[in-house]
Design a protein around this motif. Structure first.
Motif, PDB file in Angstrom:
ATOM      1  N   GLY A  35      -1.354  -1.732   1.409  1.00  0.00           N
ATOM      2  CA  GLY A  35      -1.736  -3.124   1.206  1.00  0.00           C
ATOM      3  C   GLY A  35      -1.031  -3.779   0.038  1.00  0.00           C
ATOM      4  N   LEU A  36      -0.878  -3.041  -1.065  1.00  0.00           N
ATOM      5  CA  LEU A  36      -0.222  -3.623  -2.240  1.00  0.00           C
ATOM      6  C   LEU A  36       1.268  -3.847  -1.990  1.00  0.00           C
ATOM      7  CD1 LEU A  36      -0.521  -4.633  -5.083  1.00  0.00           C
ATOM      8  CD2 LEU A  36      -0.301  -2.282  -5.930  1.00  0.00           C
ATOM      9  N   ILE A  37       1.898  -2.928  -1.276  1.00  0.00           N
ATOM     10  CA  ILE A  37       3.310  -3.122  -0.909  1.00  0.00           C
ATOM     11  C   ILE A  37       3.460  -4.365  -0.032  1.00  0.00           C
ATOM     12  CG2 ILE A  37       5.229  -2.180   0.435  1.00  0.00           C
ATOM     13  CD1 ILE A  37       4.339   0.612  -0.465  1.00  0.00           C
ATOM     14  N   LEU A  38       2.627  -4.459   1.007  1.00  0.00           N
ATOM     15  CA  LEU A  38       2.720  -5.585   1.927  1.00  0.00           C
ATOM     16  C   LEU A  38       2.337  -6.895   1.249  1.00  0.00           C
ATOM     17  CD1 LEU A  38       1.197  -3.957   5.139  1.00  0.00           C
ATOM     18  CD2 LEU A  38       3.610  -4.392   4.640  1.00  0.00           C
ATOM     19  N   GLY A  39       1.307  -6.848   0.391  1.00  0.00           N
ATOM     20  CA  GLY A  39       0.870  -8.054  -0.298  1.00  0.00           C
ATOM     21  C   GLY A  39       1.926  -8.599  -1.238  1.00  0.00           C
ATOM     22  N   THR A  40       2.635  -7.706  -1.910  1.00  0.00           N
ATOM     23  CA  THR A  40       3.717  -8.129  -2.806  1.00  0.00           C
ATOM     24  C   THR A  40       4.876  -8.711  -2.010  1.00  0.00           C
ATOM     25  OG1 THR A  40       3.100  -6.392  -4.391  1.00  0.00           O
ATOM     26  CG2 THR A  40       5.279  -7.379  -4.626  1.00  0.00           C
ATOM     27  N   LEU A  41       5.273  -8.030  -0.937  1.00  0.00           N
ATOM     28  CA  LEU A  41       6.389  -8.513  -0.120  1.00  0.00           C
ATOM     29  C   LEU A  41       6.048  -9.814   0.600  1.00  0.00           C
ATOM     30  CD1 LEU A  41       7.639  -5.154   1.458  1.00  0.00           C
ATOM     31  CD2 LEU A  41       8.684  -6.438  -0.428  1.00  0.00           C
TER      32      LEU A  41
ATOM     33  N   THR B  94      -5.714  -5.976   5.028  1.00  0.00           N
ATOM     34  CA  THR B  94      -5.659  -7.399   5.371  1.00  0.00           C
ATOM     35  C   THR B  94      -5.981  -8.283   4.174  1.00  0.00           C
ATOM     36  OG1 THR B  94      -7.951  -7.259   6.196  1.00  0.00           O
ATOM     37  CG2 THR B  94      -6.177  -7.048   7.804  1.00  0.00           C
ATOM     38  N   ARG B  95      -6.870  -7.857   3.308  1.00  0.00           N
ATOM     39  CA  ARG B  95      -7.204  -8.686   2.147  1.00  0.00           C
ATOM     40  C   ARG B  95      -6.133  -8.577   1.064  1.00  0.00           C
ATOM     41  NH1 ARG B  95     -13.138  -8.746   0.042  1.00  0.00           N
ATOM     42  NH2 ARG B  95     -12.237 -10.653  -0.857  1.00  0.00           N
ATOM     43  N   CYS B  96      -5.538  -7.406   0.913  1.00  0.00           N
ATOM     44  CA  CYS B  96      -4.430  -7.262  -0.038  1.00  0.00           C
ATOM     45  C   CYS B  96      -3.200  -8.032   0.440  1.00  0.00           C
ATOM     46  CB  CYS B  96      -4.060  -5.786  -0.217  1.00  0.00           C
ATOM     47  SG  CYS B  96      -5.190  -4.857  -1.273  1.00  0.00           S
TER      48      CYS B  96
ATOM     49  N   GLY C 234       3.061 -11.509   6.832  1.00  0.00           N
ATOM     50  CA  GLY C 234       1.669 -11.872   7.072  1.00  0.00           C
ATOM     51  C   GLY C 234       1.349 -12.107   8.537  1.00  0.00           C
ATOM     52  N   GLN C 235       2.353 -12.405   9.336  1.00  0.00           N
ATOM     53  CA  GLN C 235       2.165 -12.586  10.776  1.00  0.00           C
ATOM     54  C   GLN C 235       2.326 -11.277  11.540  1.00  0.00           C
ATOM     55  OE1 GLN C 235       1.160 -15.608  11.636  1.00  0.00           O
ATOM     56  NE2 GLN C 235       1.458 -16.273   9.508  1.00  0.00           N
ATOM     57  N   ILE C 236       3.164 -10.399  11.013  1.00  0.00           N
ATOM     58  CA  ILE C 236       3.454  -9.141  11.715  1.00  0.00           C
ATOM     59  C   ILE C 236       2.337  -8.111  11.530  1.00  0.00           C
ATOM     60  CG2 ILE C 236       5.036  -7.163  11.779  1.00  0.00           C
ATOM     61  CD1 ILE C 236       7.267  -9.090  10.945  1.00  0.00           C
ATOM     62  N   VAL C 237       1.776  -8.044  10.323  1.00  0.00           N
ATOM     63  CA  VAL C 237       0.813  -6.990  10.006  1.00  0.00           C
ATOM     64  C   VAL C 237      -0.421  -7.021  10.903  1.00  0.00           C
ATOM     65  CG1 VAL C 237      -0.756  -6.108   8.226  1.00  0.00           C
ATOM     66  CG2 VAL C 237       1.616  -6.680   7.642  1.00  0.00           C
TER      67      VAL C 237
END
Length: 265
Positions: A164-170, A89-91, A178-181
């Motif tokens: 987290g890094l994949i999601l944070g970059t995307l 969540t923070r990434c 950010g709403q789905i995760v």
């Protein structure tokens, strides 16, 4: 890849000092300070223990006569899950939250997810200490397999940081992520045996939830802290290999996108 690793090493003191600043700033105006990061998960576990304790305590293997077993079971699962979700969540928003900083200062952007990961490690270490204290107060002393917790922490961190890094970059480019995760994490929580035991899940679904890597990680934490049984290293090794692959993919993705991140922000 080598350039990123070199940058991380070069800015290692910046990362460490930023972890200290991040930790202090979160509780700078709080009287209880860092205790809140321990209180929240302990209260959550206590609520589940009060609501479900009588229902599920008798279903723990070899623990039917121990009224405190379910509480410890919950705490062990919470320790793993909180580390996993905090890093993700923070990434997820780390680049968005620090957009102004990225525009004003020149430093490797990869430092930011490492800072939040370091902060999560500190939080988790304090929570682990609190759980051991609670166990001691309740008169329960974990066996020698509790010393596997640092290894399990590394596996959990690798998996969470890779995701987290994949999601944070995307998320910088596709804000719907950010709403789905958060919704996906809530669903994952209930597909992970933290507040319930795996044996109450219907057999048709039991094989399905085993595809959730946190099923095995949480189970390993519970084995180490509560049961004192041998860990299932086969699935854990597979998860570790998957974590390494995810970290490689996340680093490659970040390497390609790092120059566009500031422009988009």
């Amino acid at each position: 890849m080598k350039a990123l690793m070199s940058a991380i090493w070069q800015y290692r003191y910046f990362i460490l000092s930023s972890i200290k600043v991040d930790f202090r700033s979160r509780f700078v105006r709080s009287r209880l300070g860092g205790l809140w990061m321990i209180i929240h998960p302990l209260v959550q576990a206590a609520i589940f223990a009060l609501v479900l304790g009588q229902l599920l305590s008798g279903r723990l293997p070899d623990m039917a006569d121990n009224k405190l077993a379910y509480a410890i079971y919950l705490l062990a699962g919470t320790l793993a899950w909180n580390l996993f979700t905090e890093v993700i969540t923070r990434c997820l928003t780390v680049f968005i939250d620090n957009g102004n900083l990225l525009k004003k200062l020149a430093f490797p952007k990869i430092c930011l997810p490492l800072i939040v990961t370091g902060s999560a490690i500190v939080n988790n270490a304090f929570l682990f200490g609190a759980i051991l204290t609670v166990c001691a107060v309740m008169g329960y002393v974990p066996g020698g397999r509790v010393f596997w917790i640092p290894i399990l922490t590394i596996i959990t961190l690798g998996l969470a940081l890779g995701i987290g890094l994949i999601l944070g970059t995307l998320n910088v480019f596709i804000r719907d992520i950010g709403q789905i995760v958060p919704i996906a994490l809530q669903l994952s929580f209930w597909f992970t045996p933290i507040v319930y035991t795996p044996d109450i899940v219907p057999a048709s679904l039991r094989s399905l939830i085993k595809f959730n890597p946190m099923y095995w990680i949480v189970g390993a934490y519970q084995s180490a802290i509560l049961y004192g049984t041998d860990l299932e290293w086969g699935p854990l090794l597979c998860i570790f290999i998957i974590s390494l692959l995810l970290l490689r993919v996340s680093m490659d993705l970040f390497s390609r996108a790092r120059h566009e991140i500031v422009d988009v922000l």
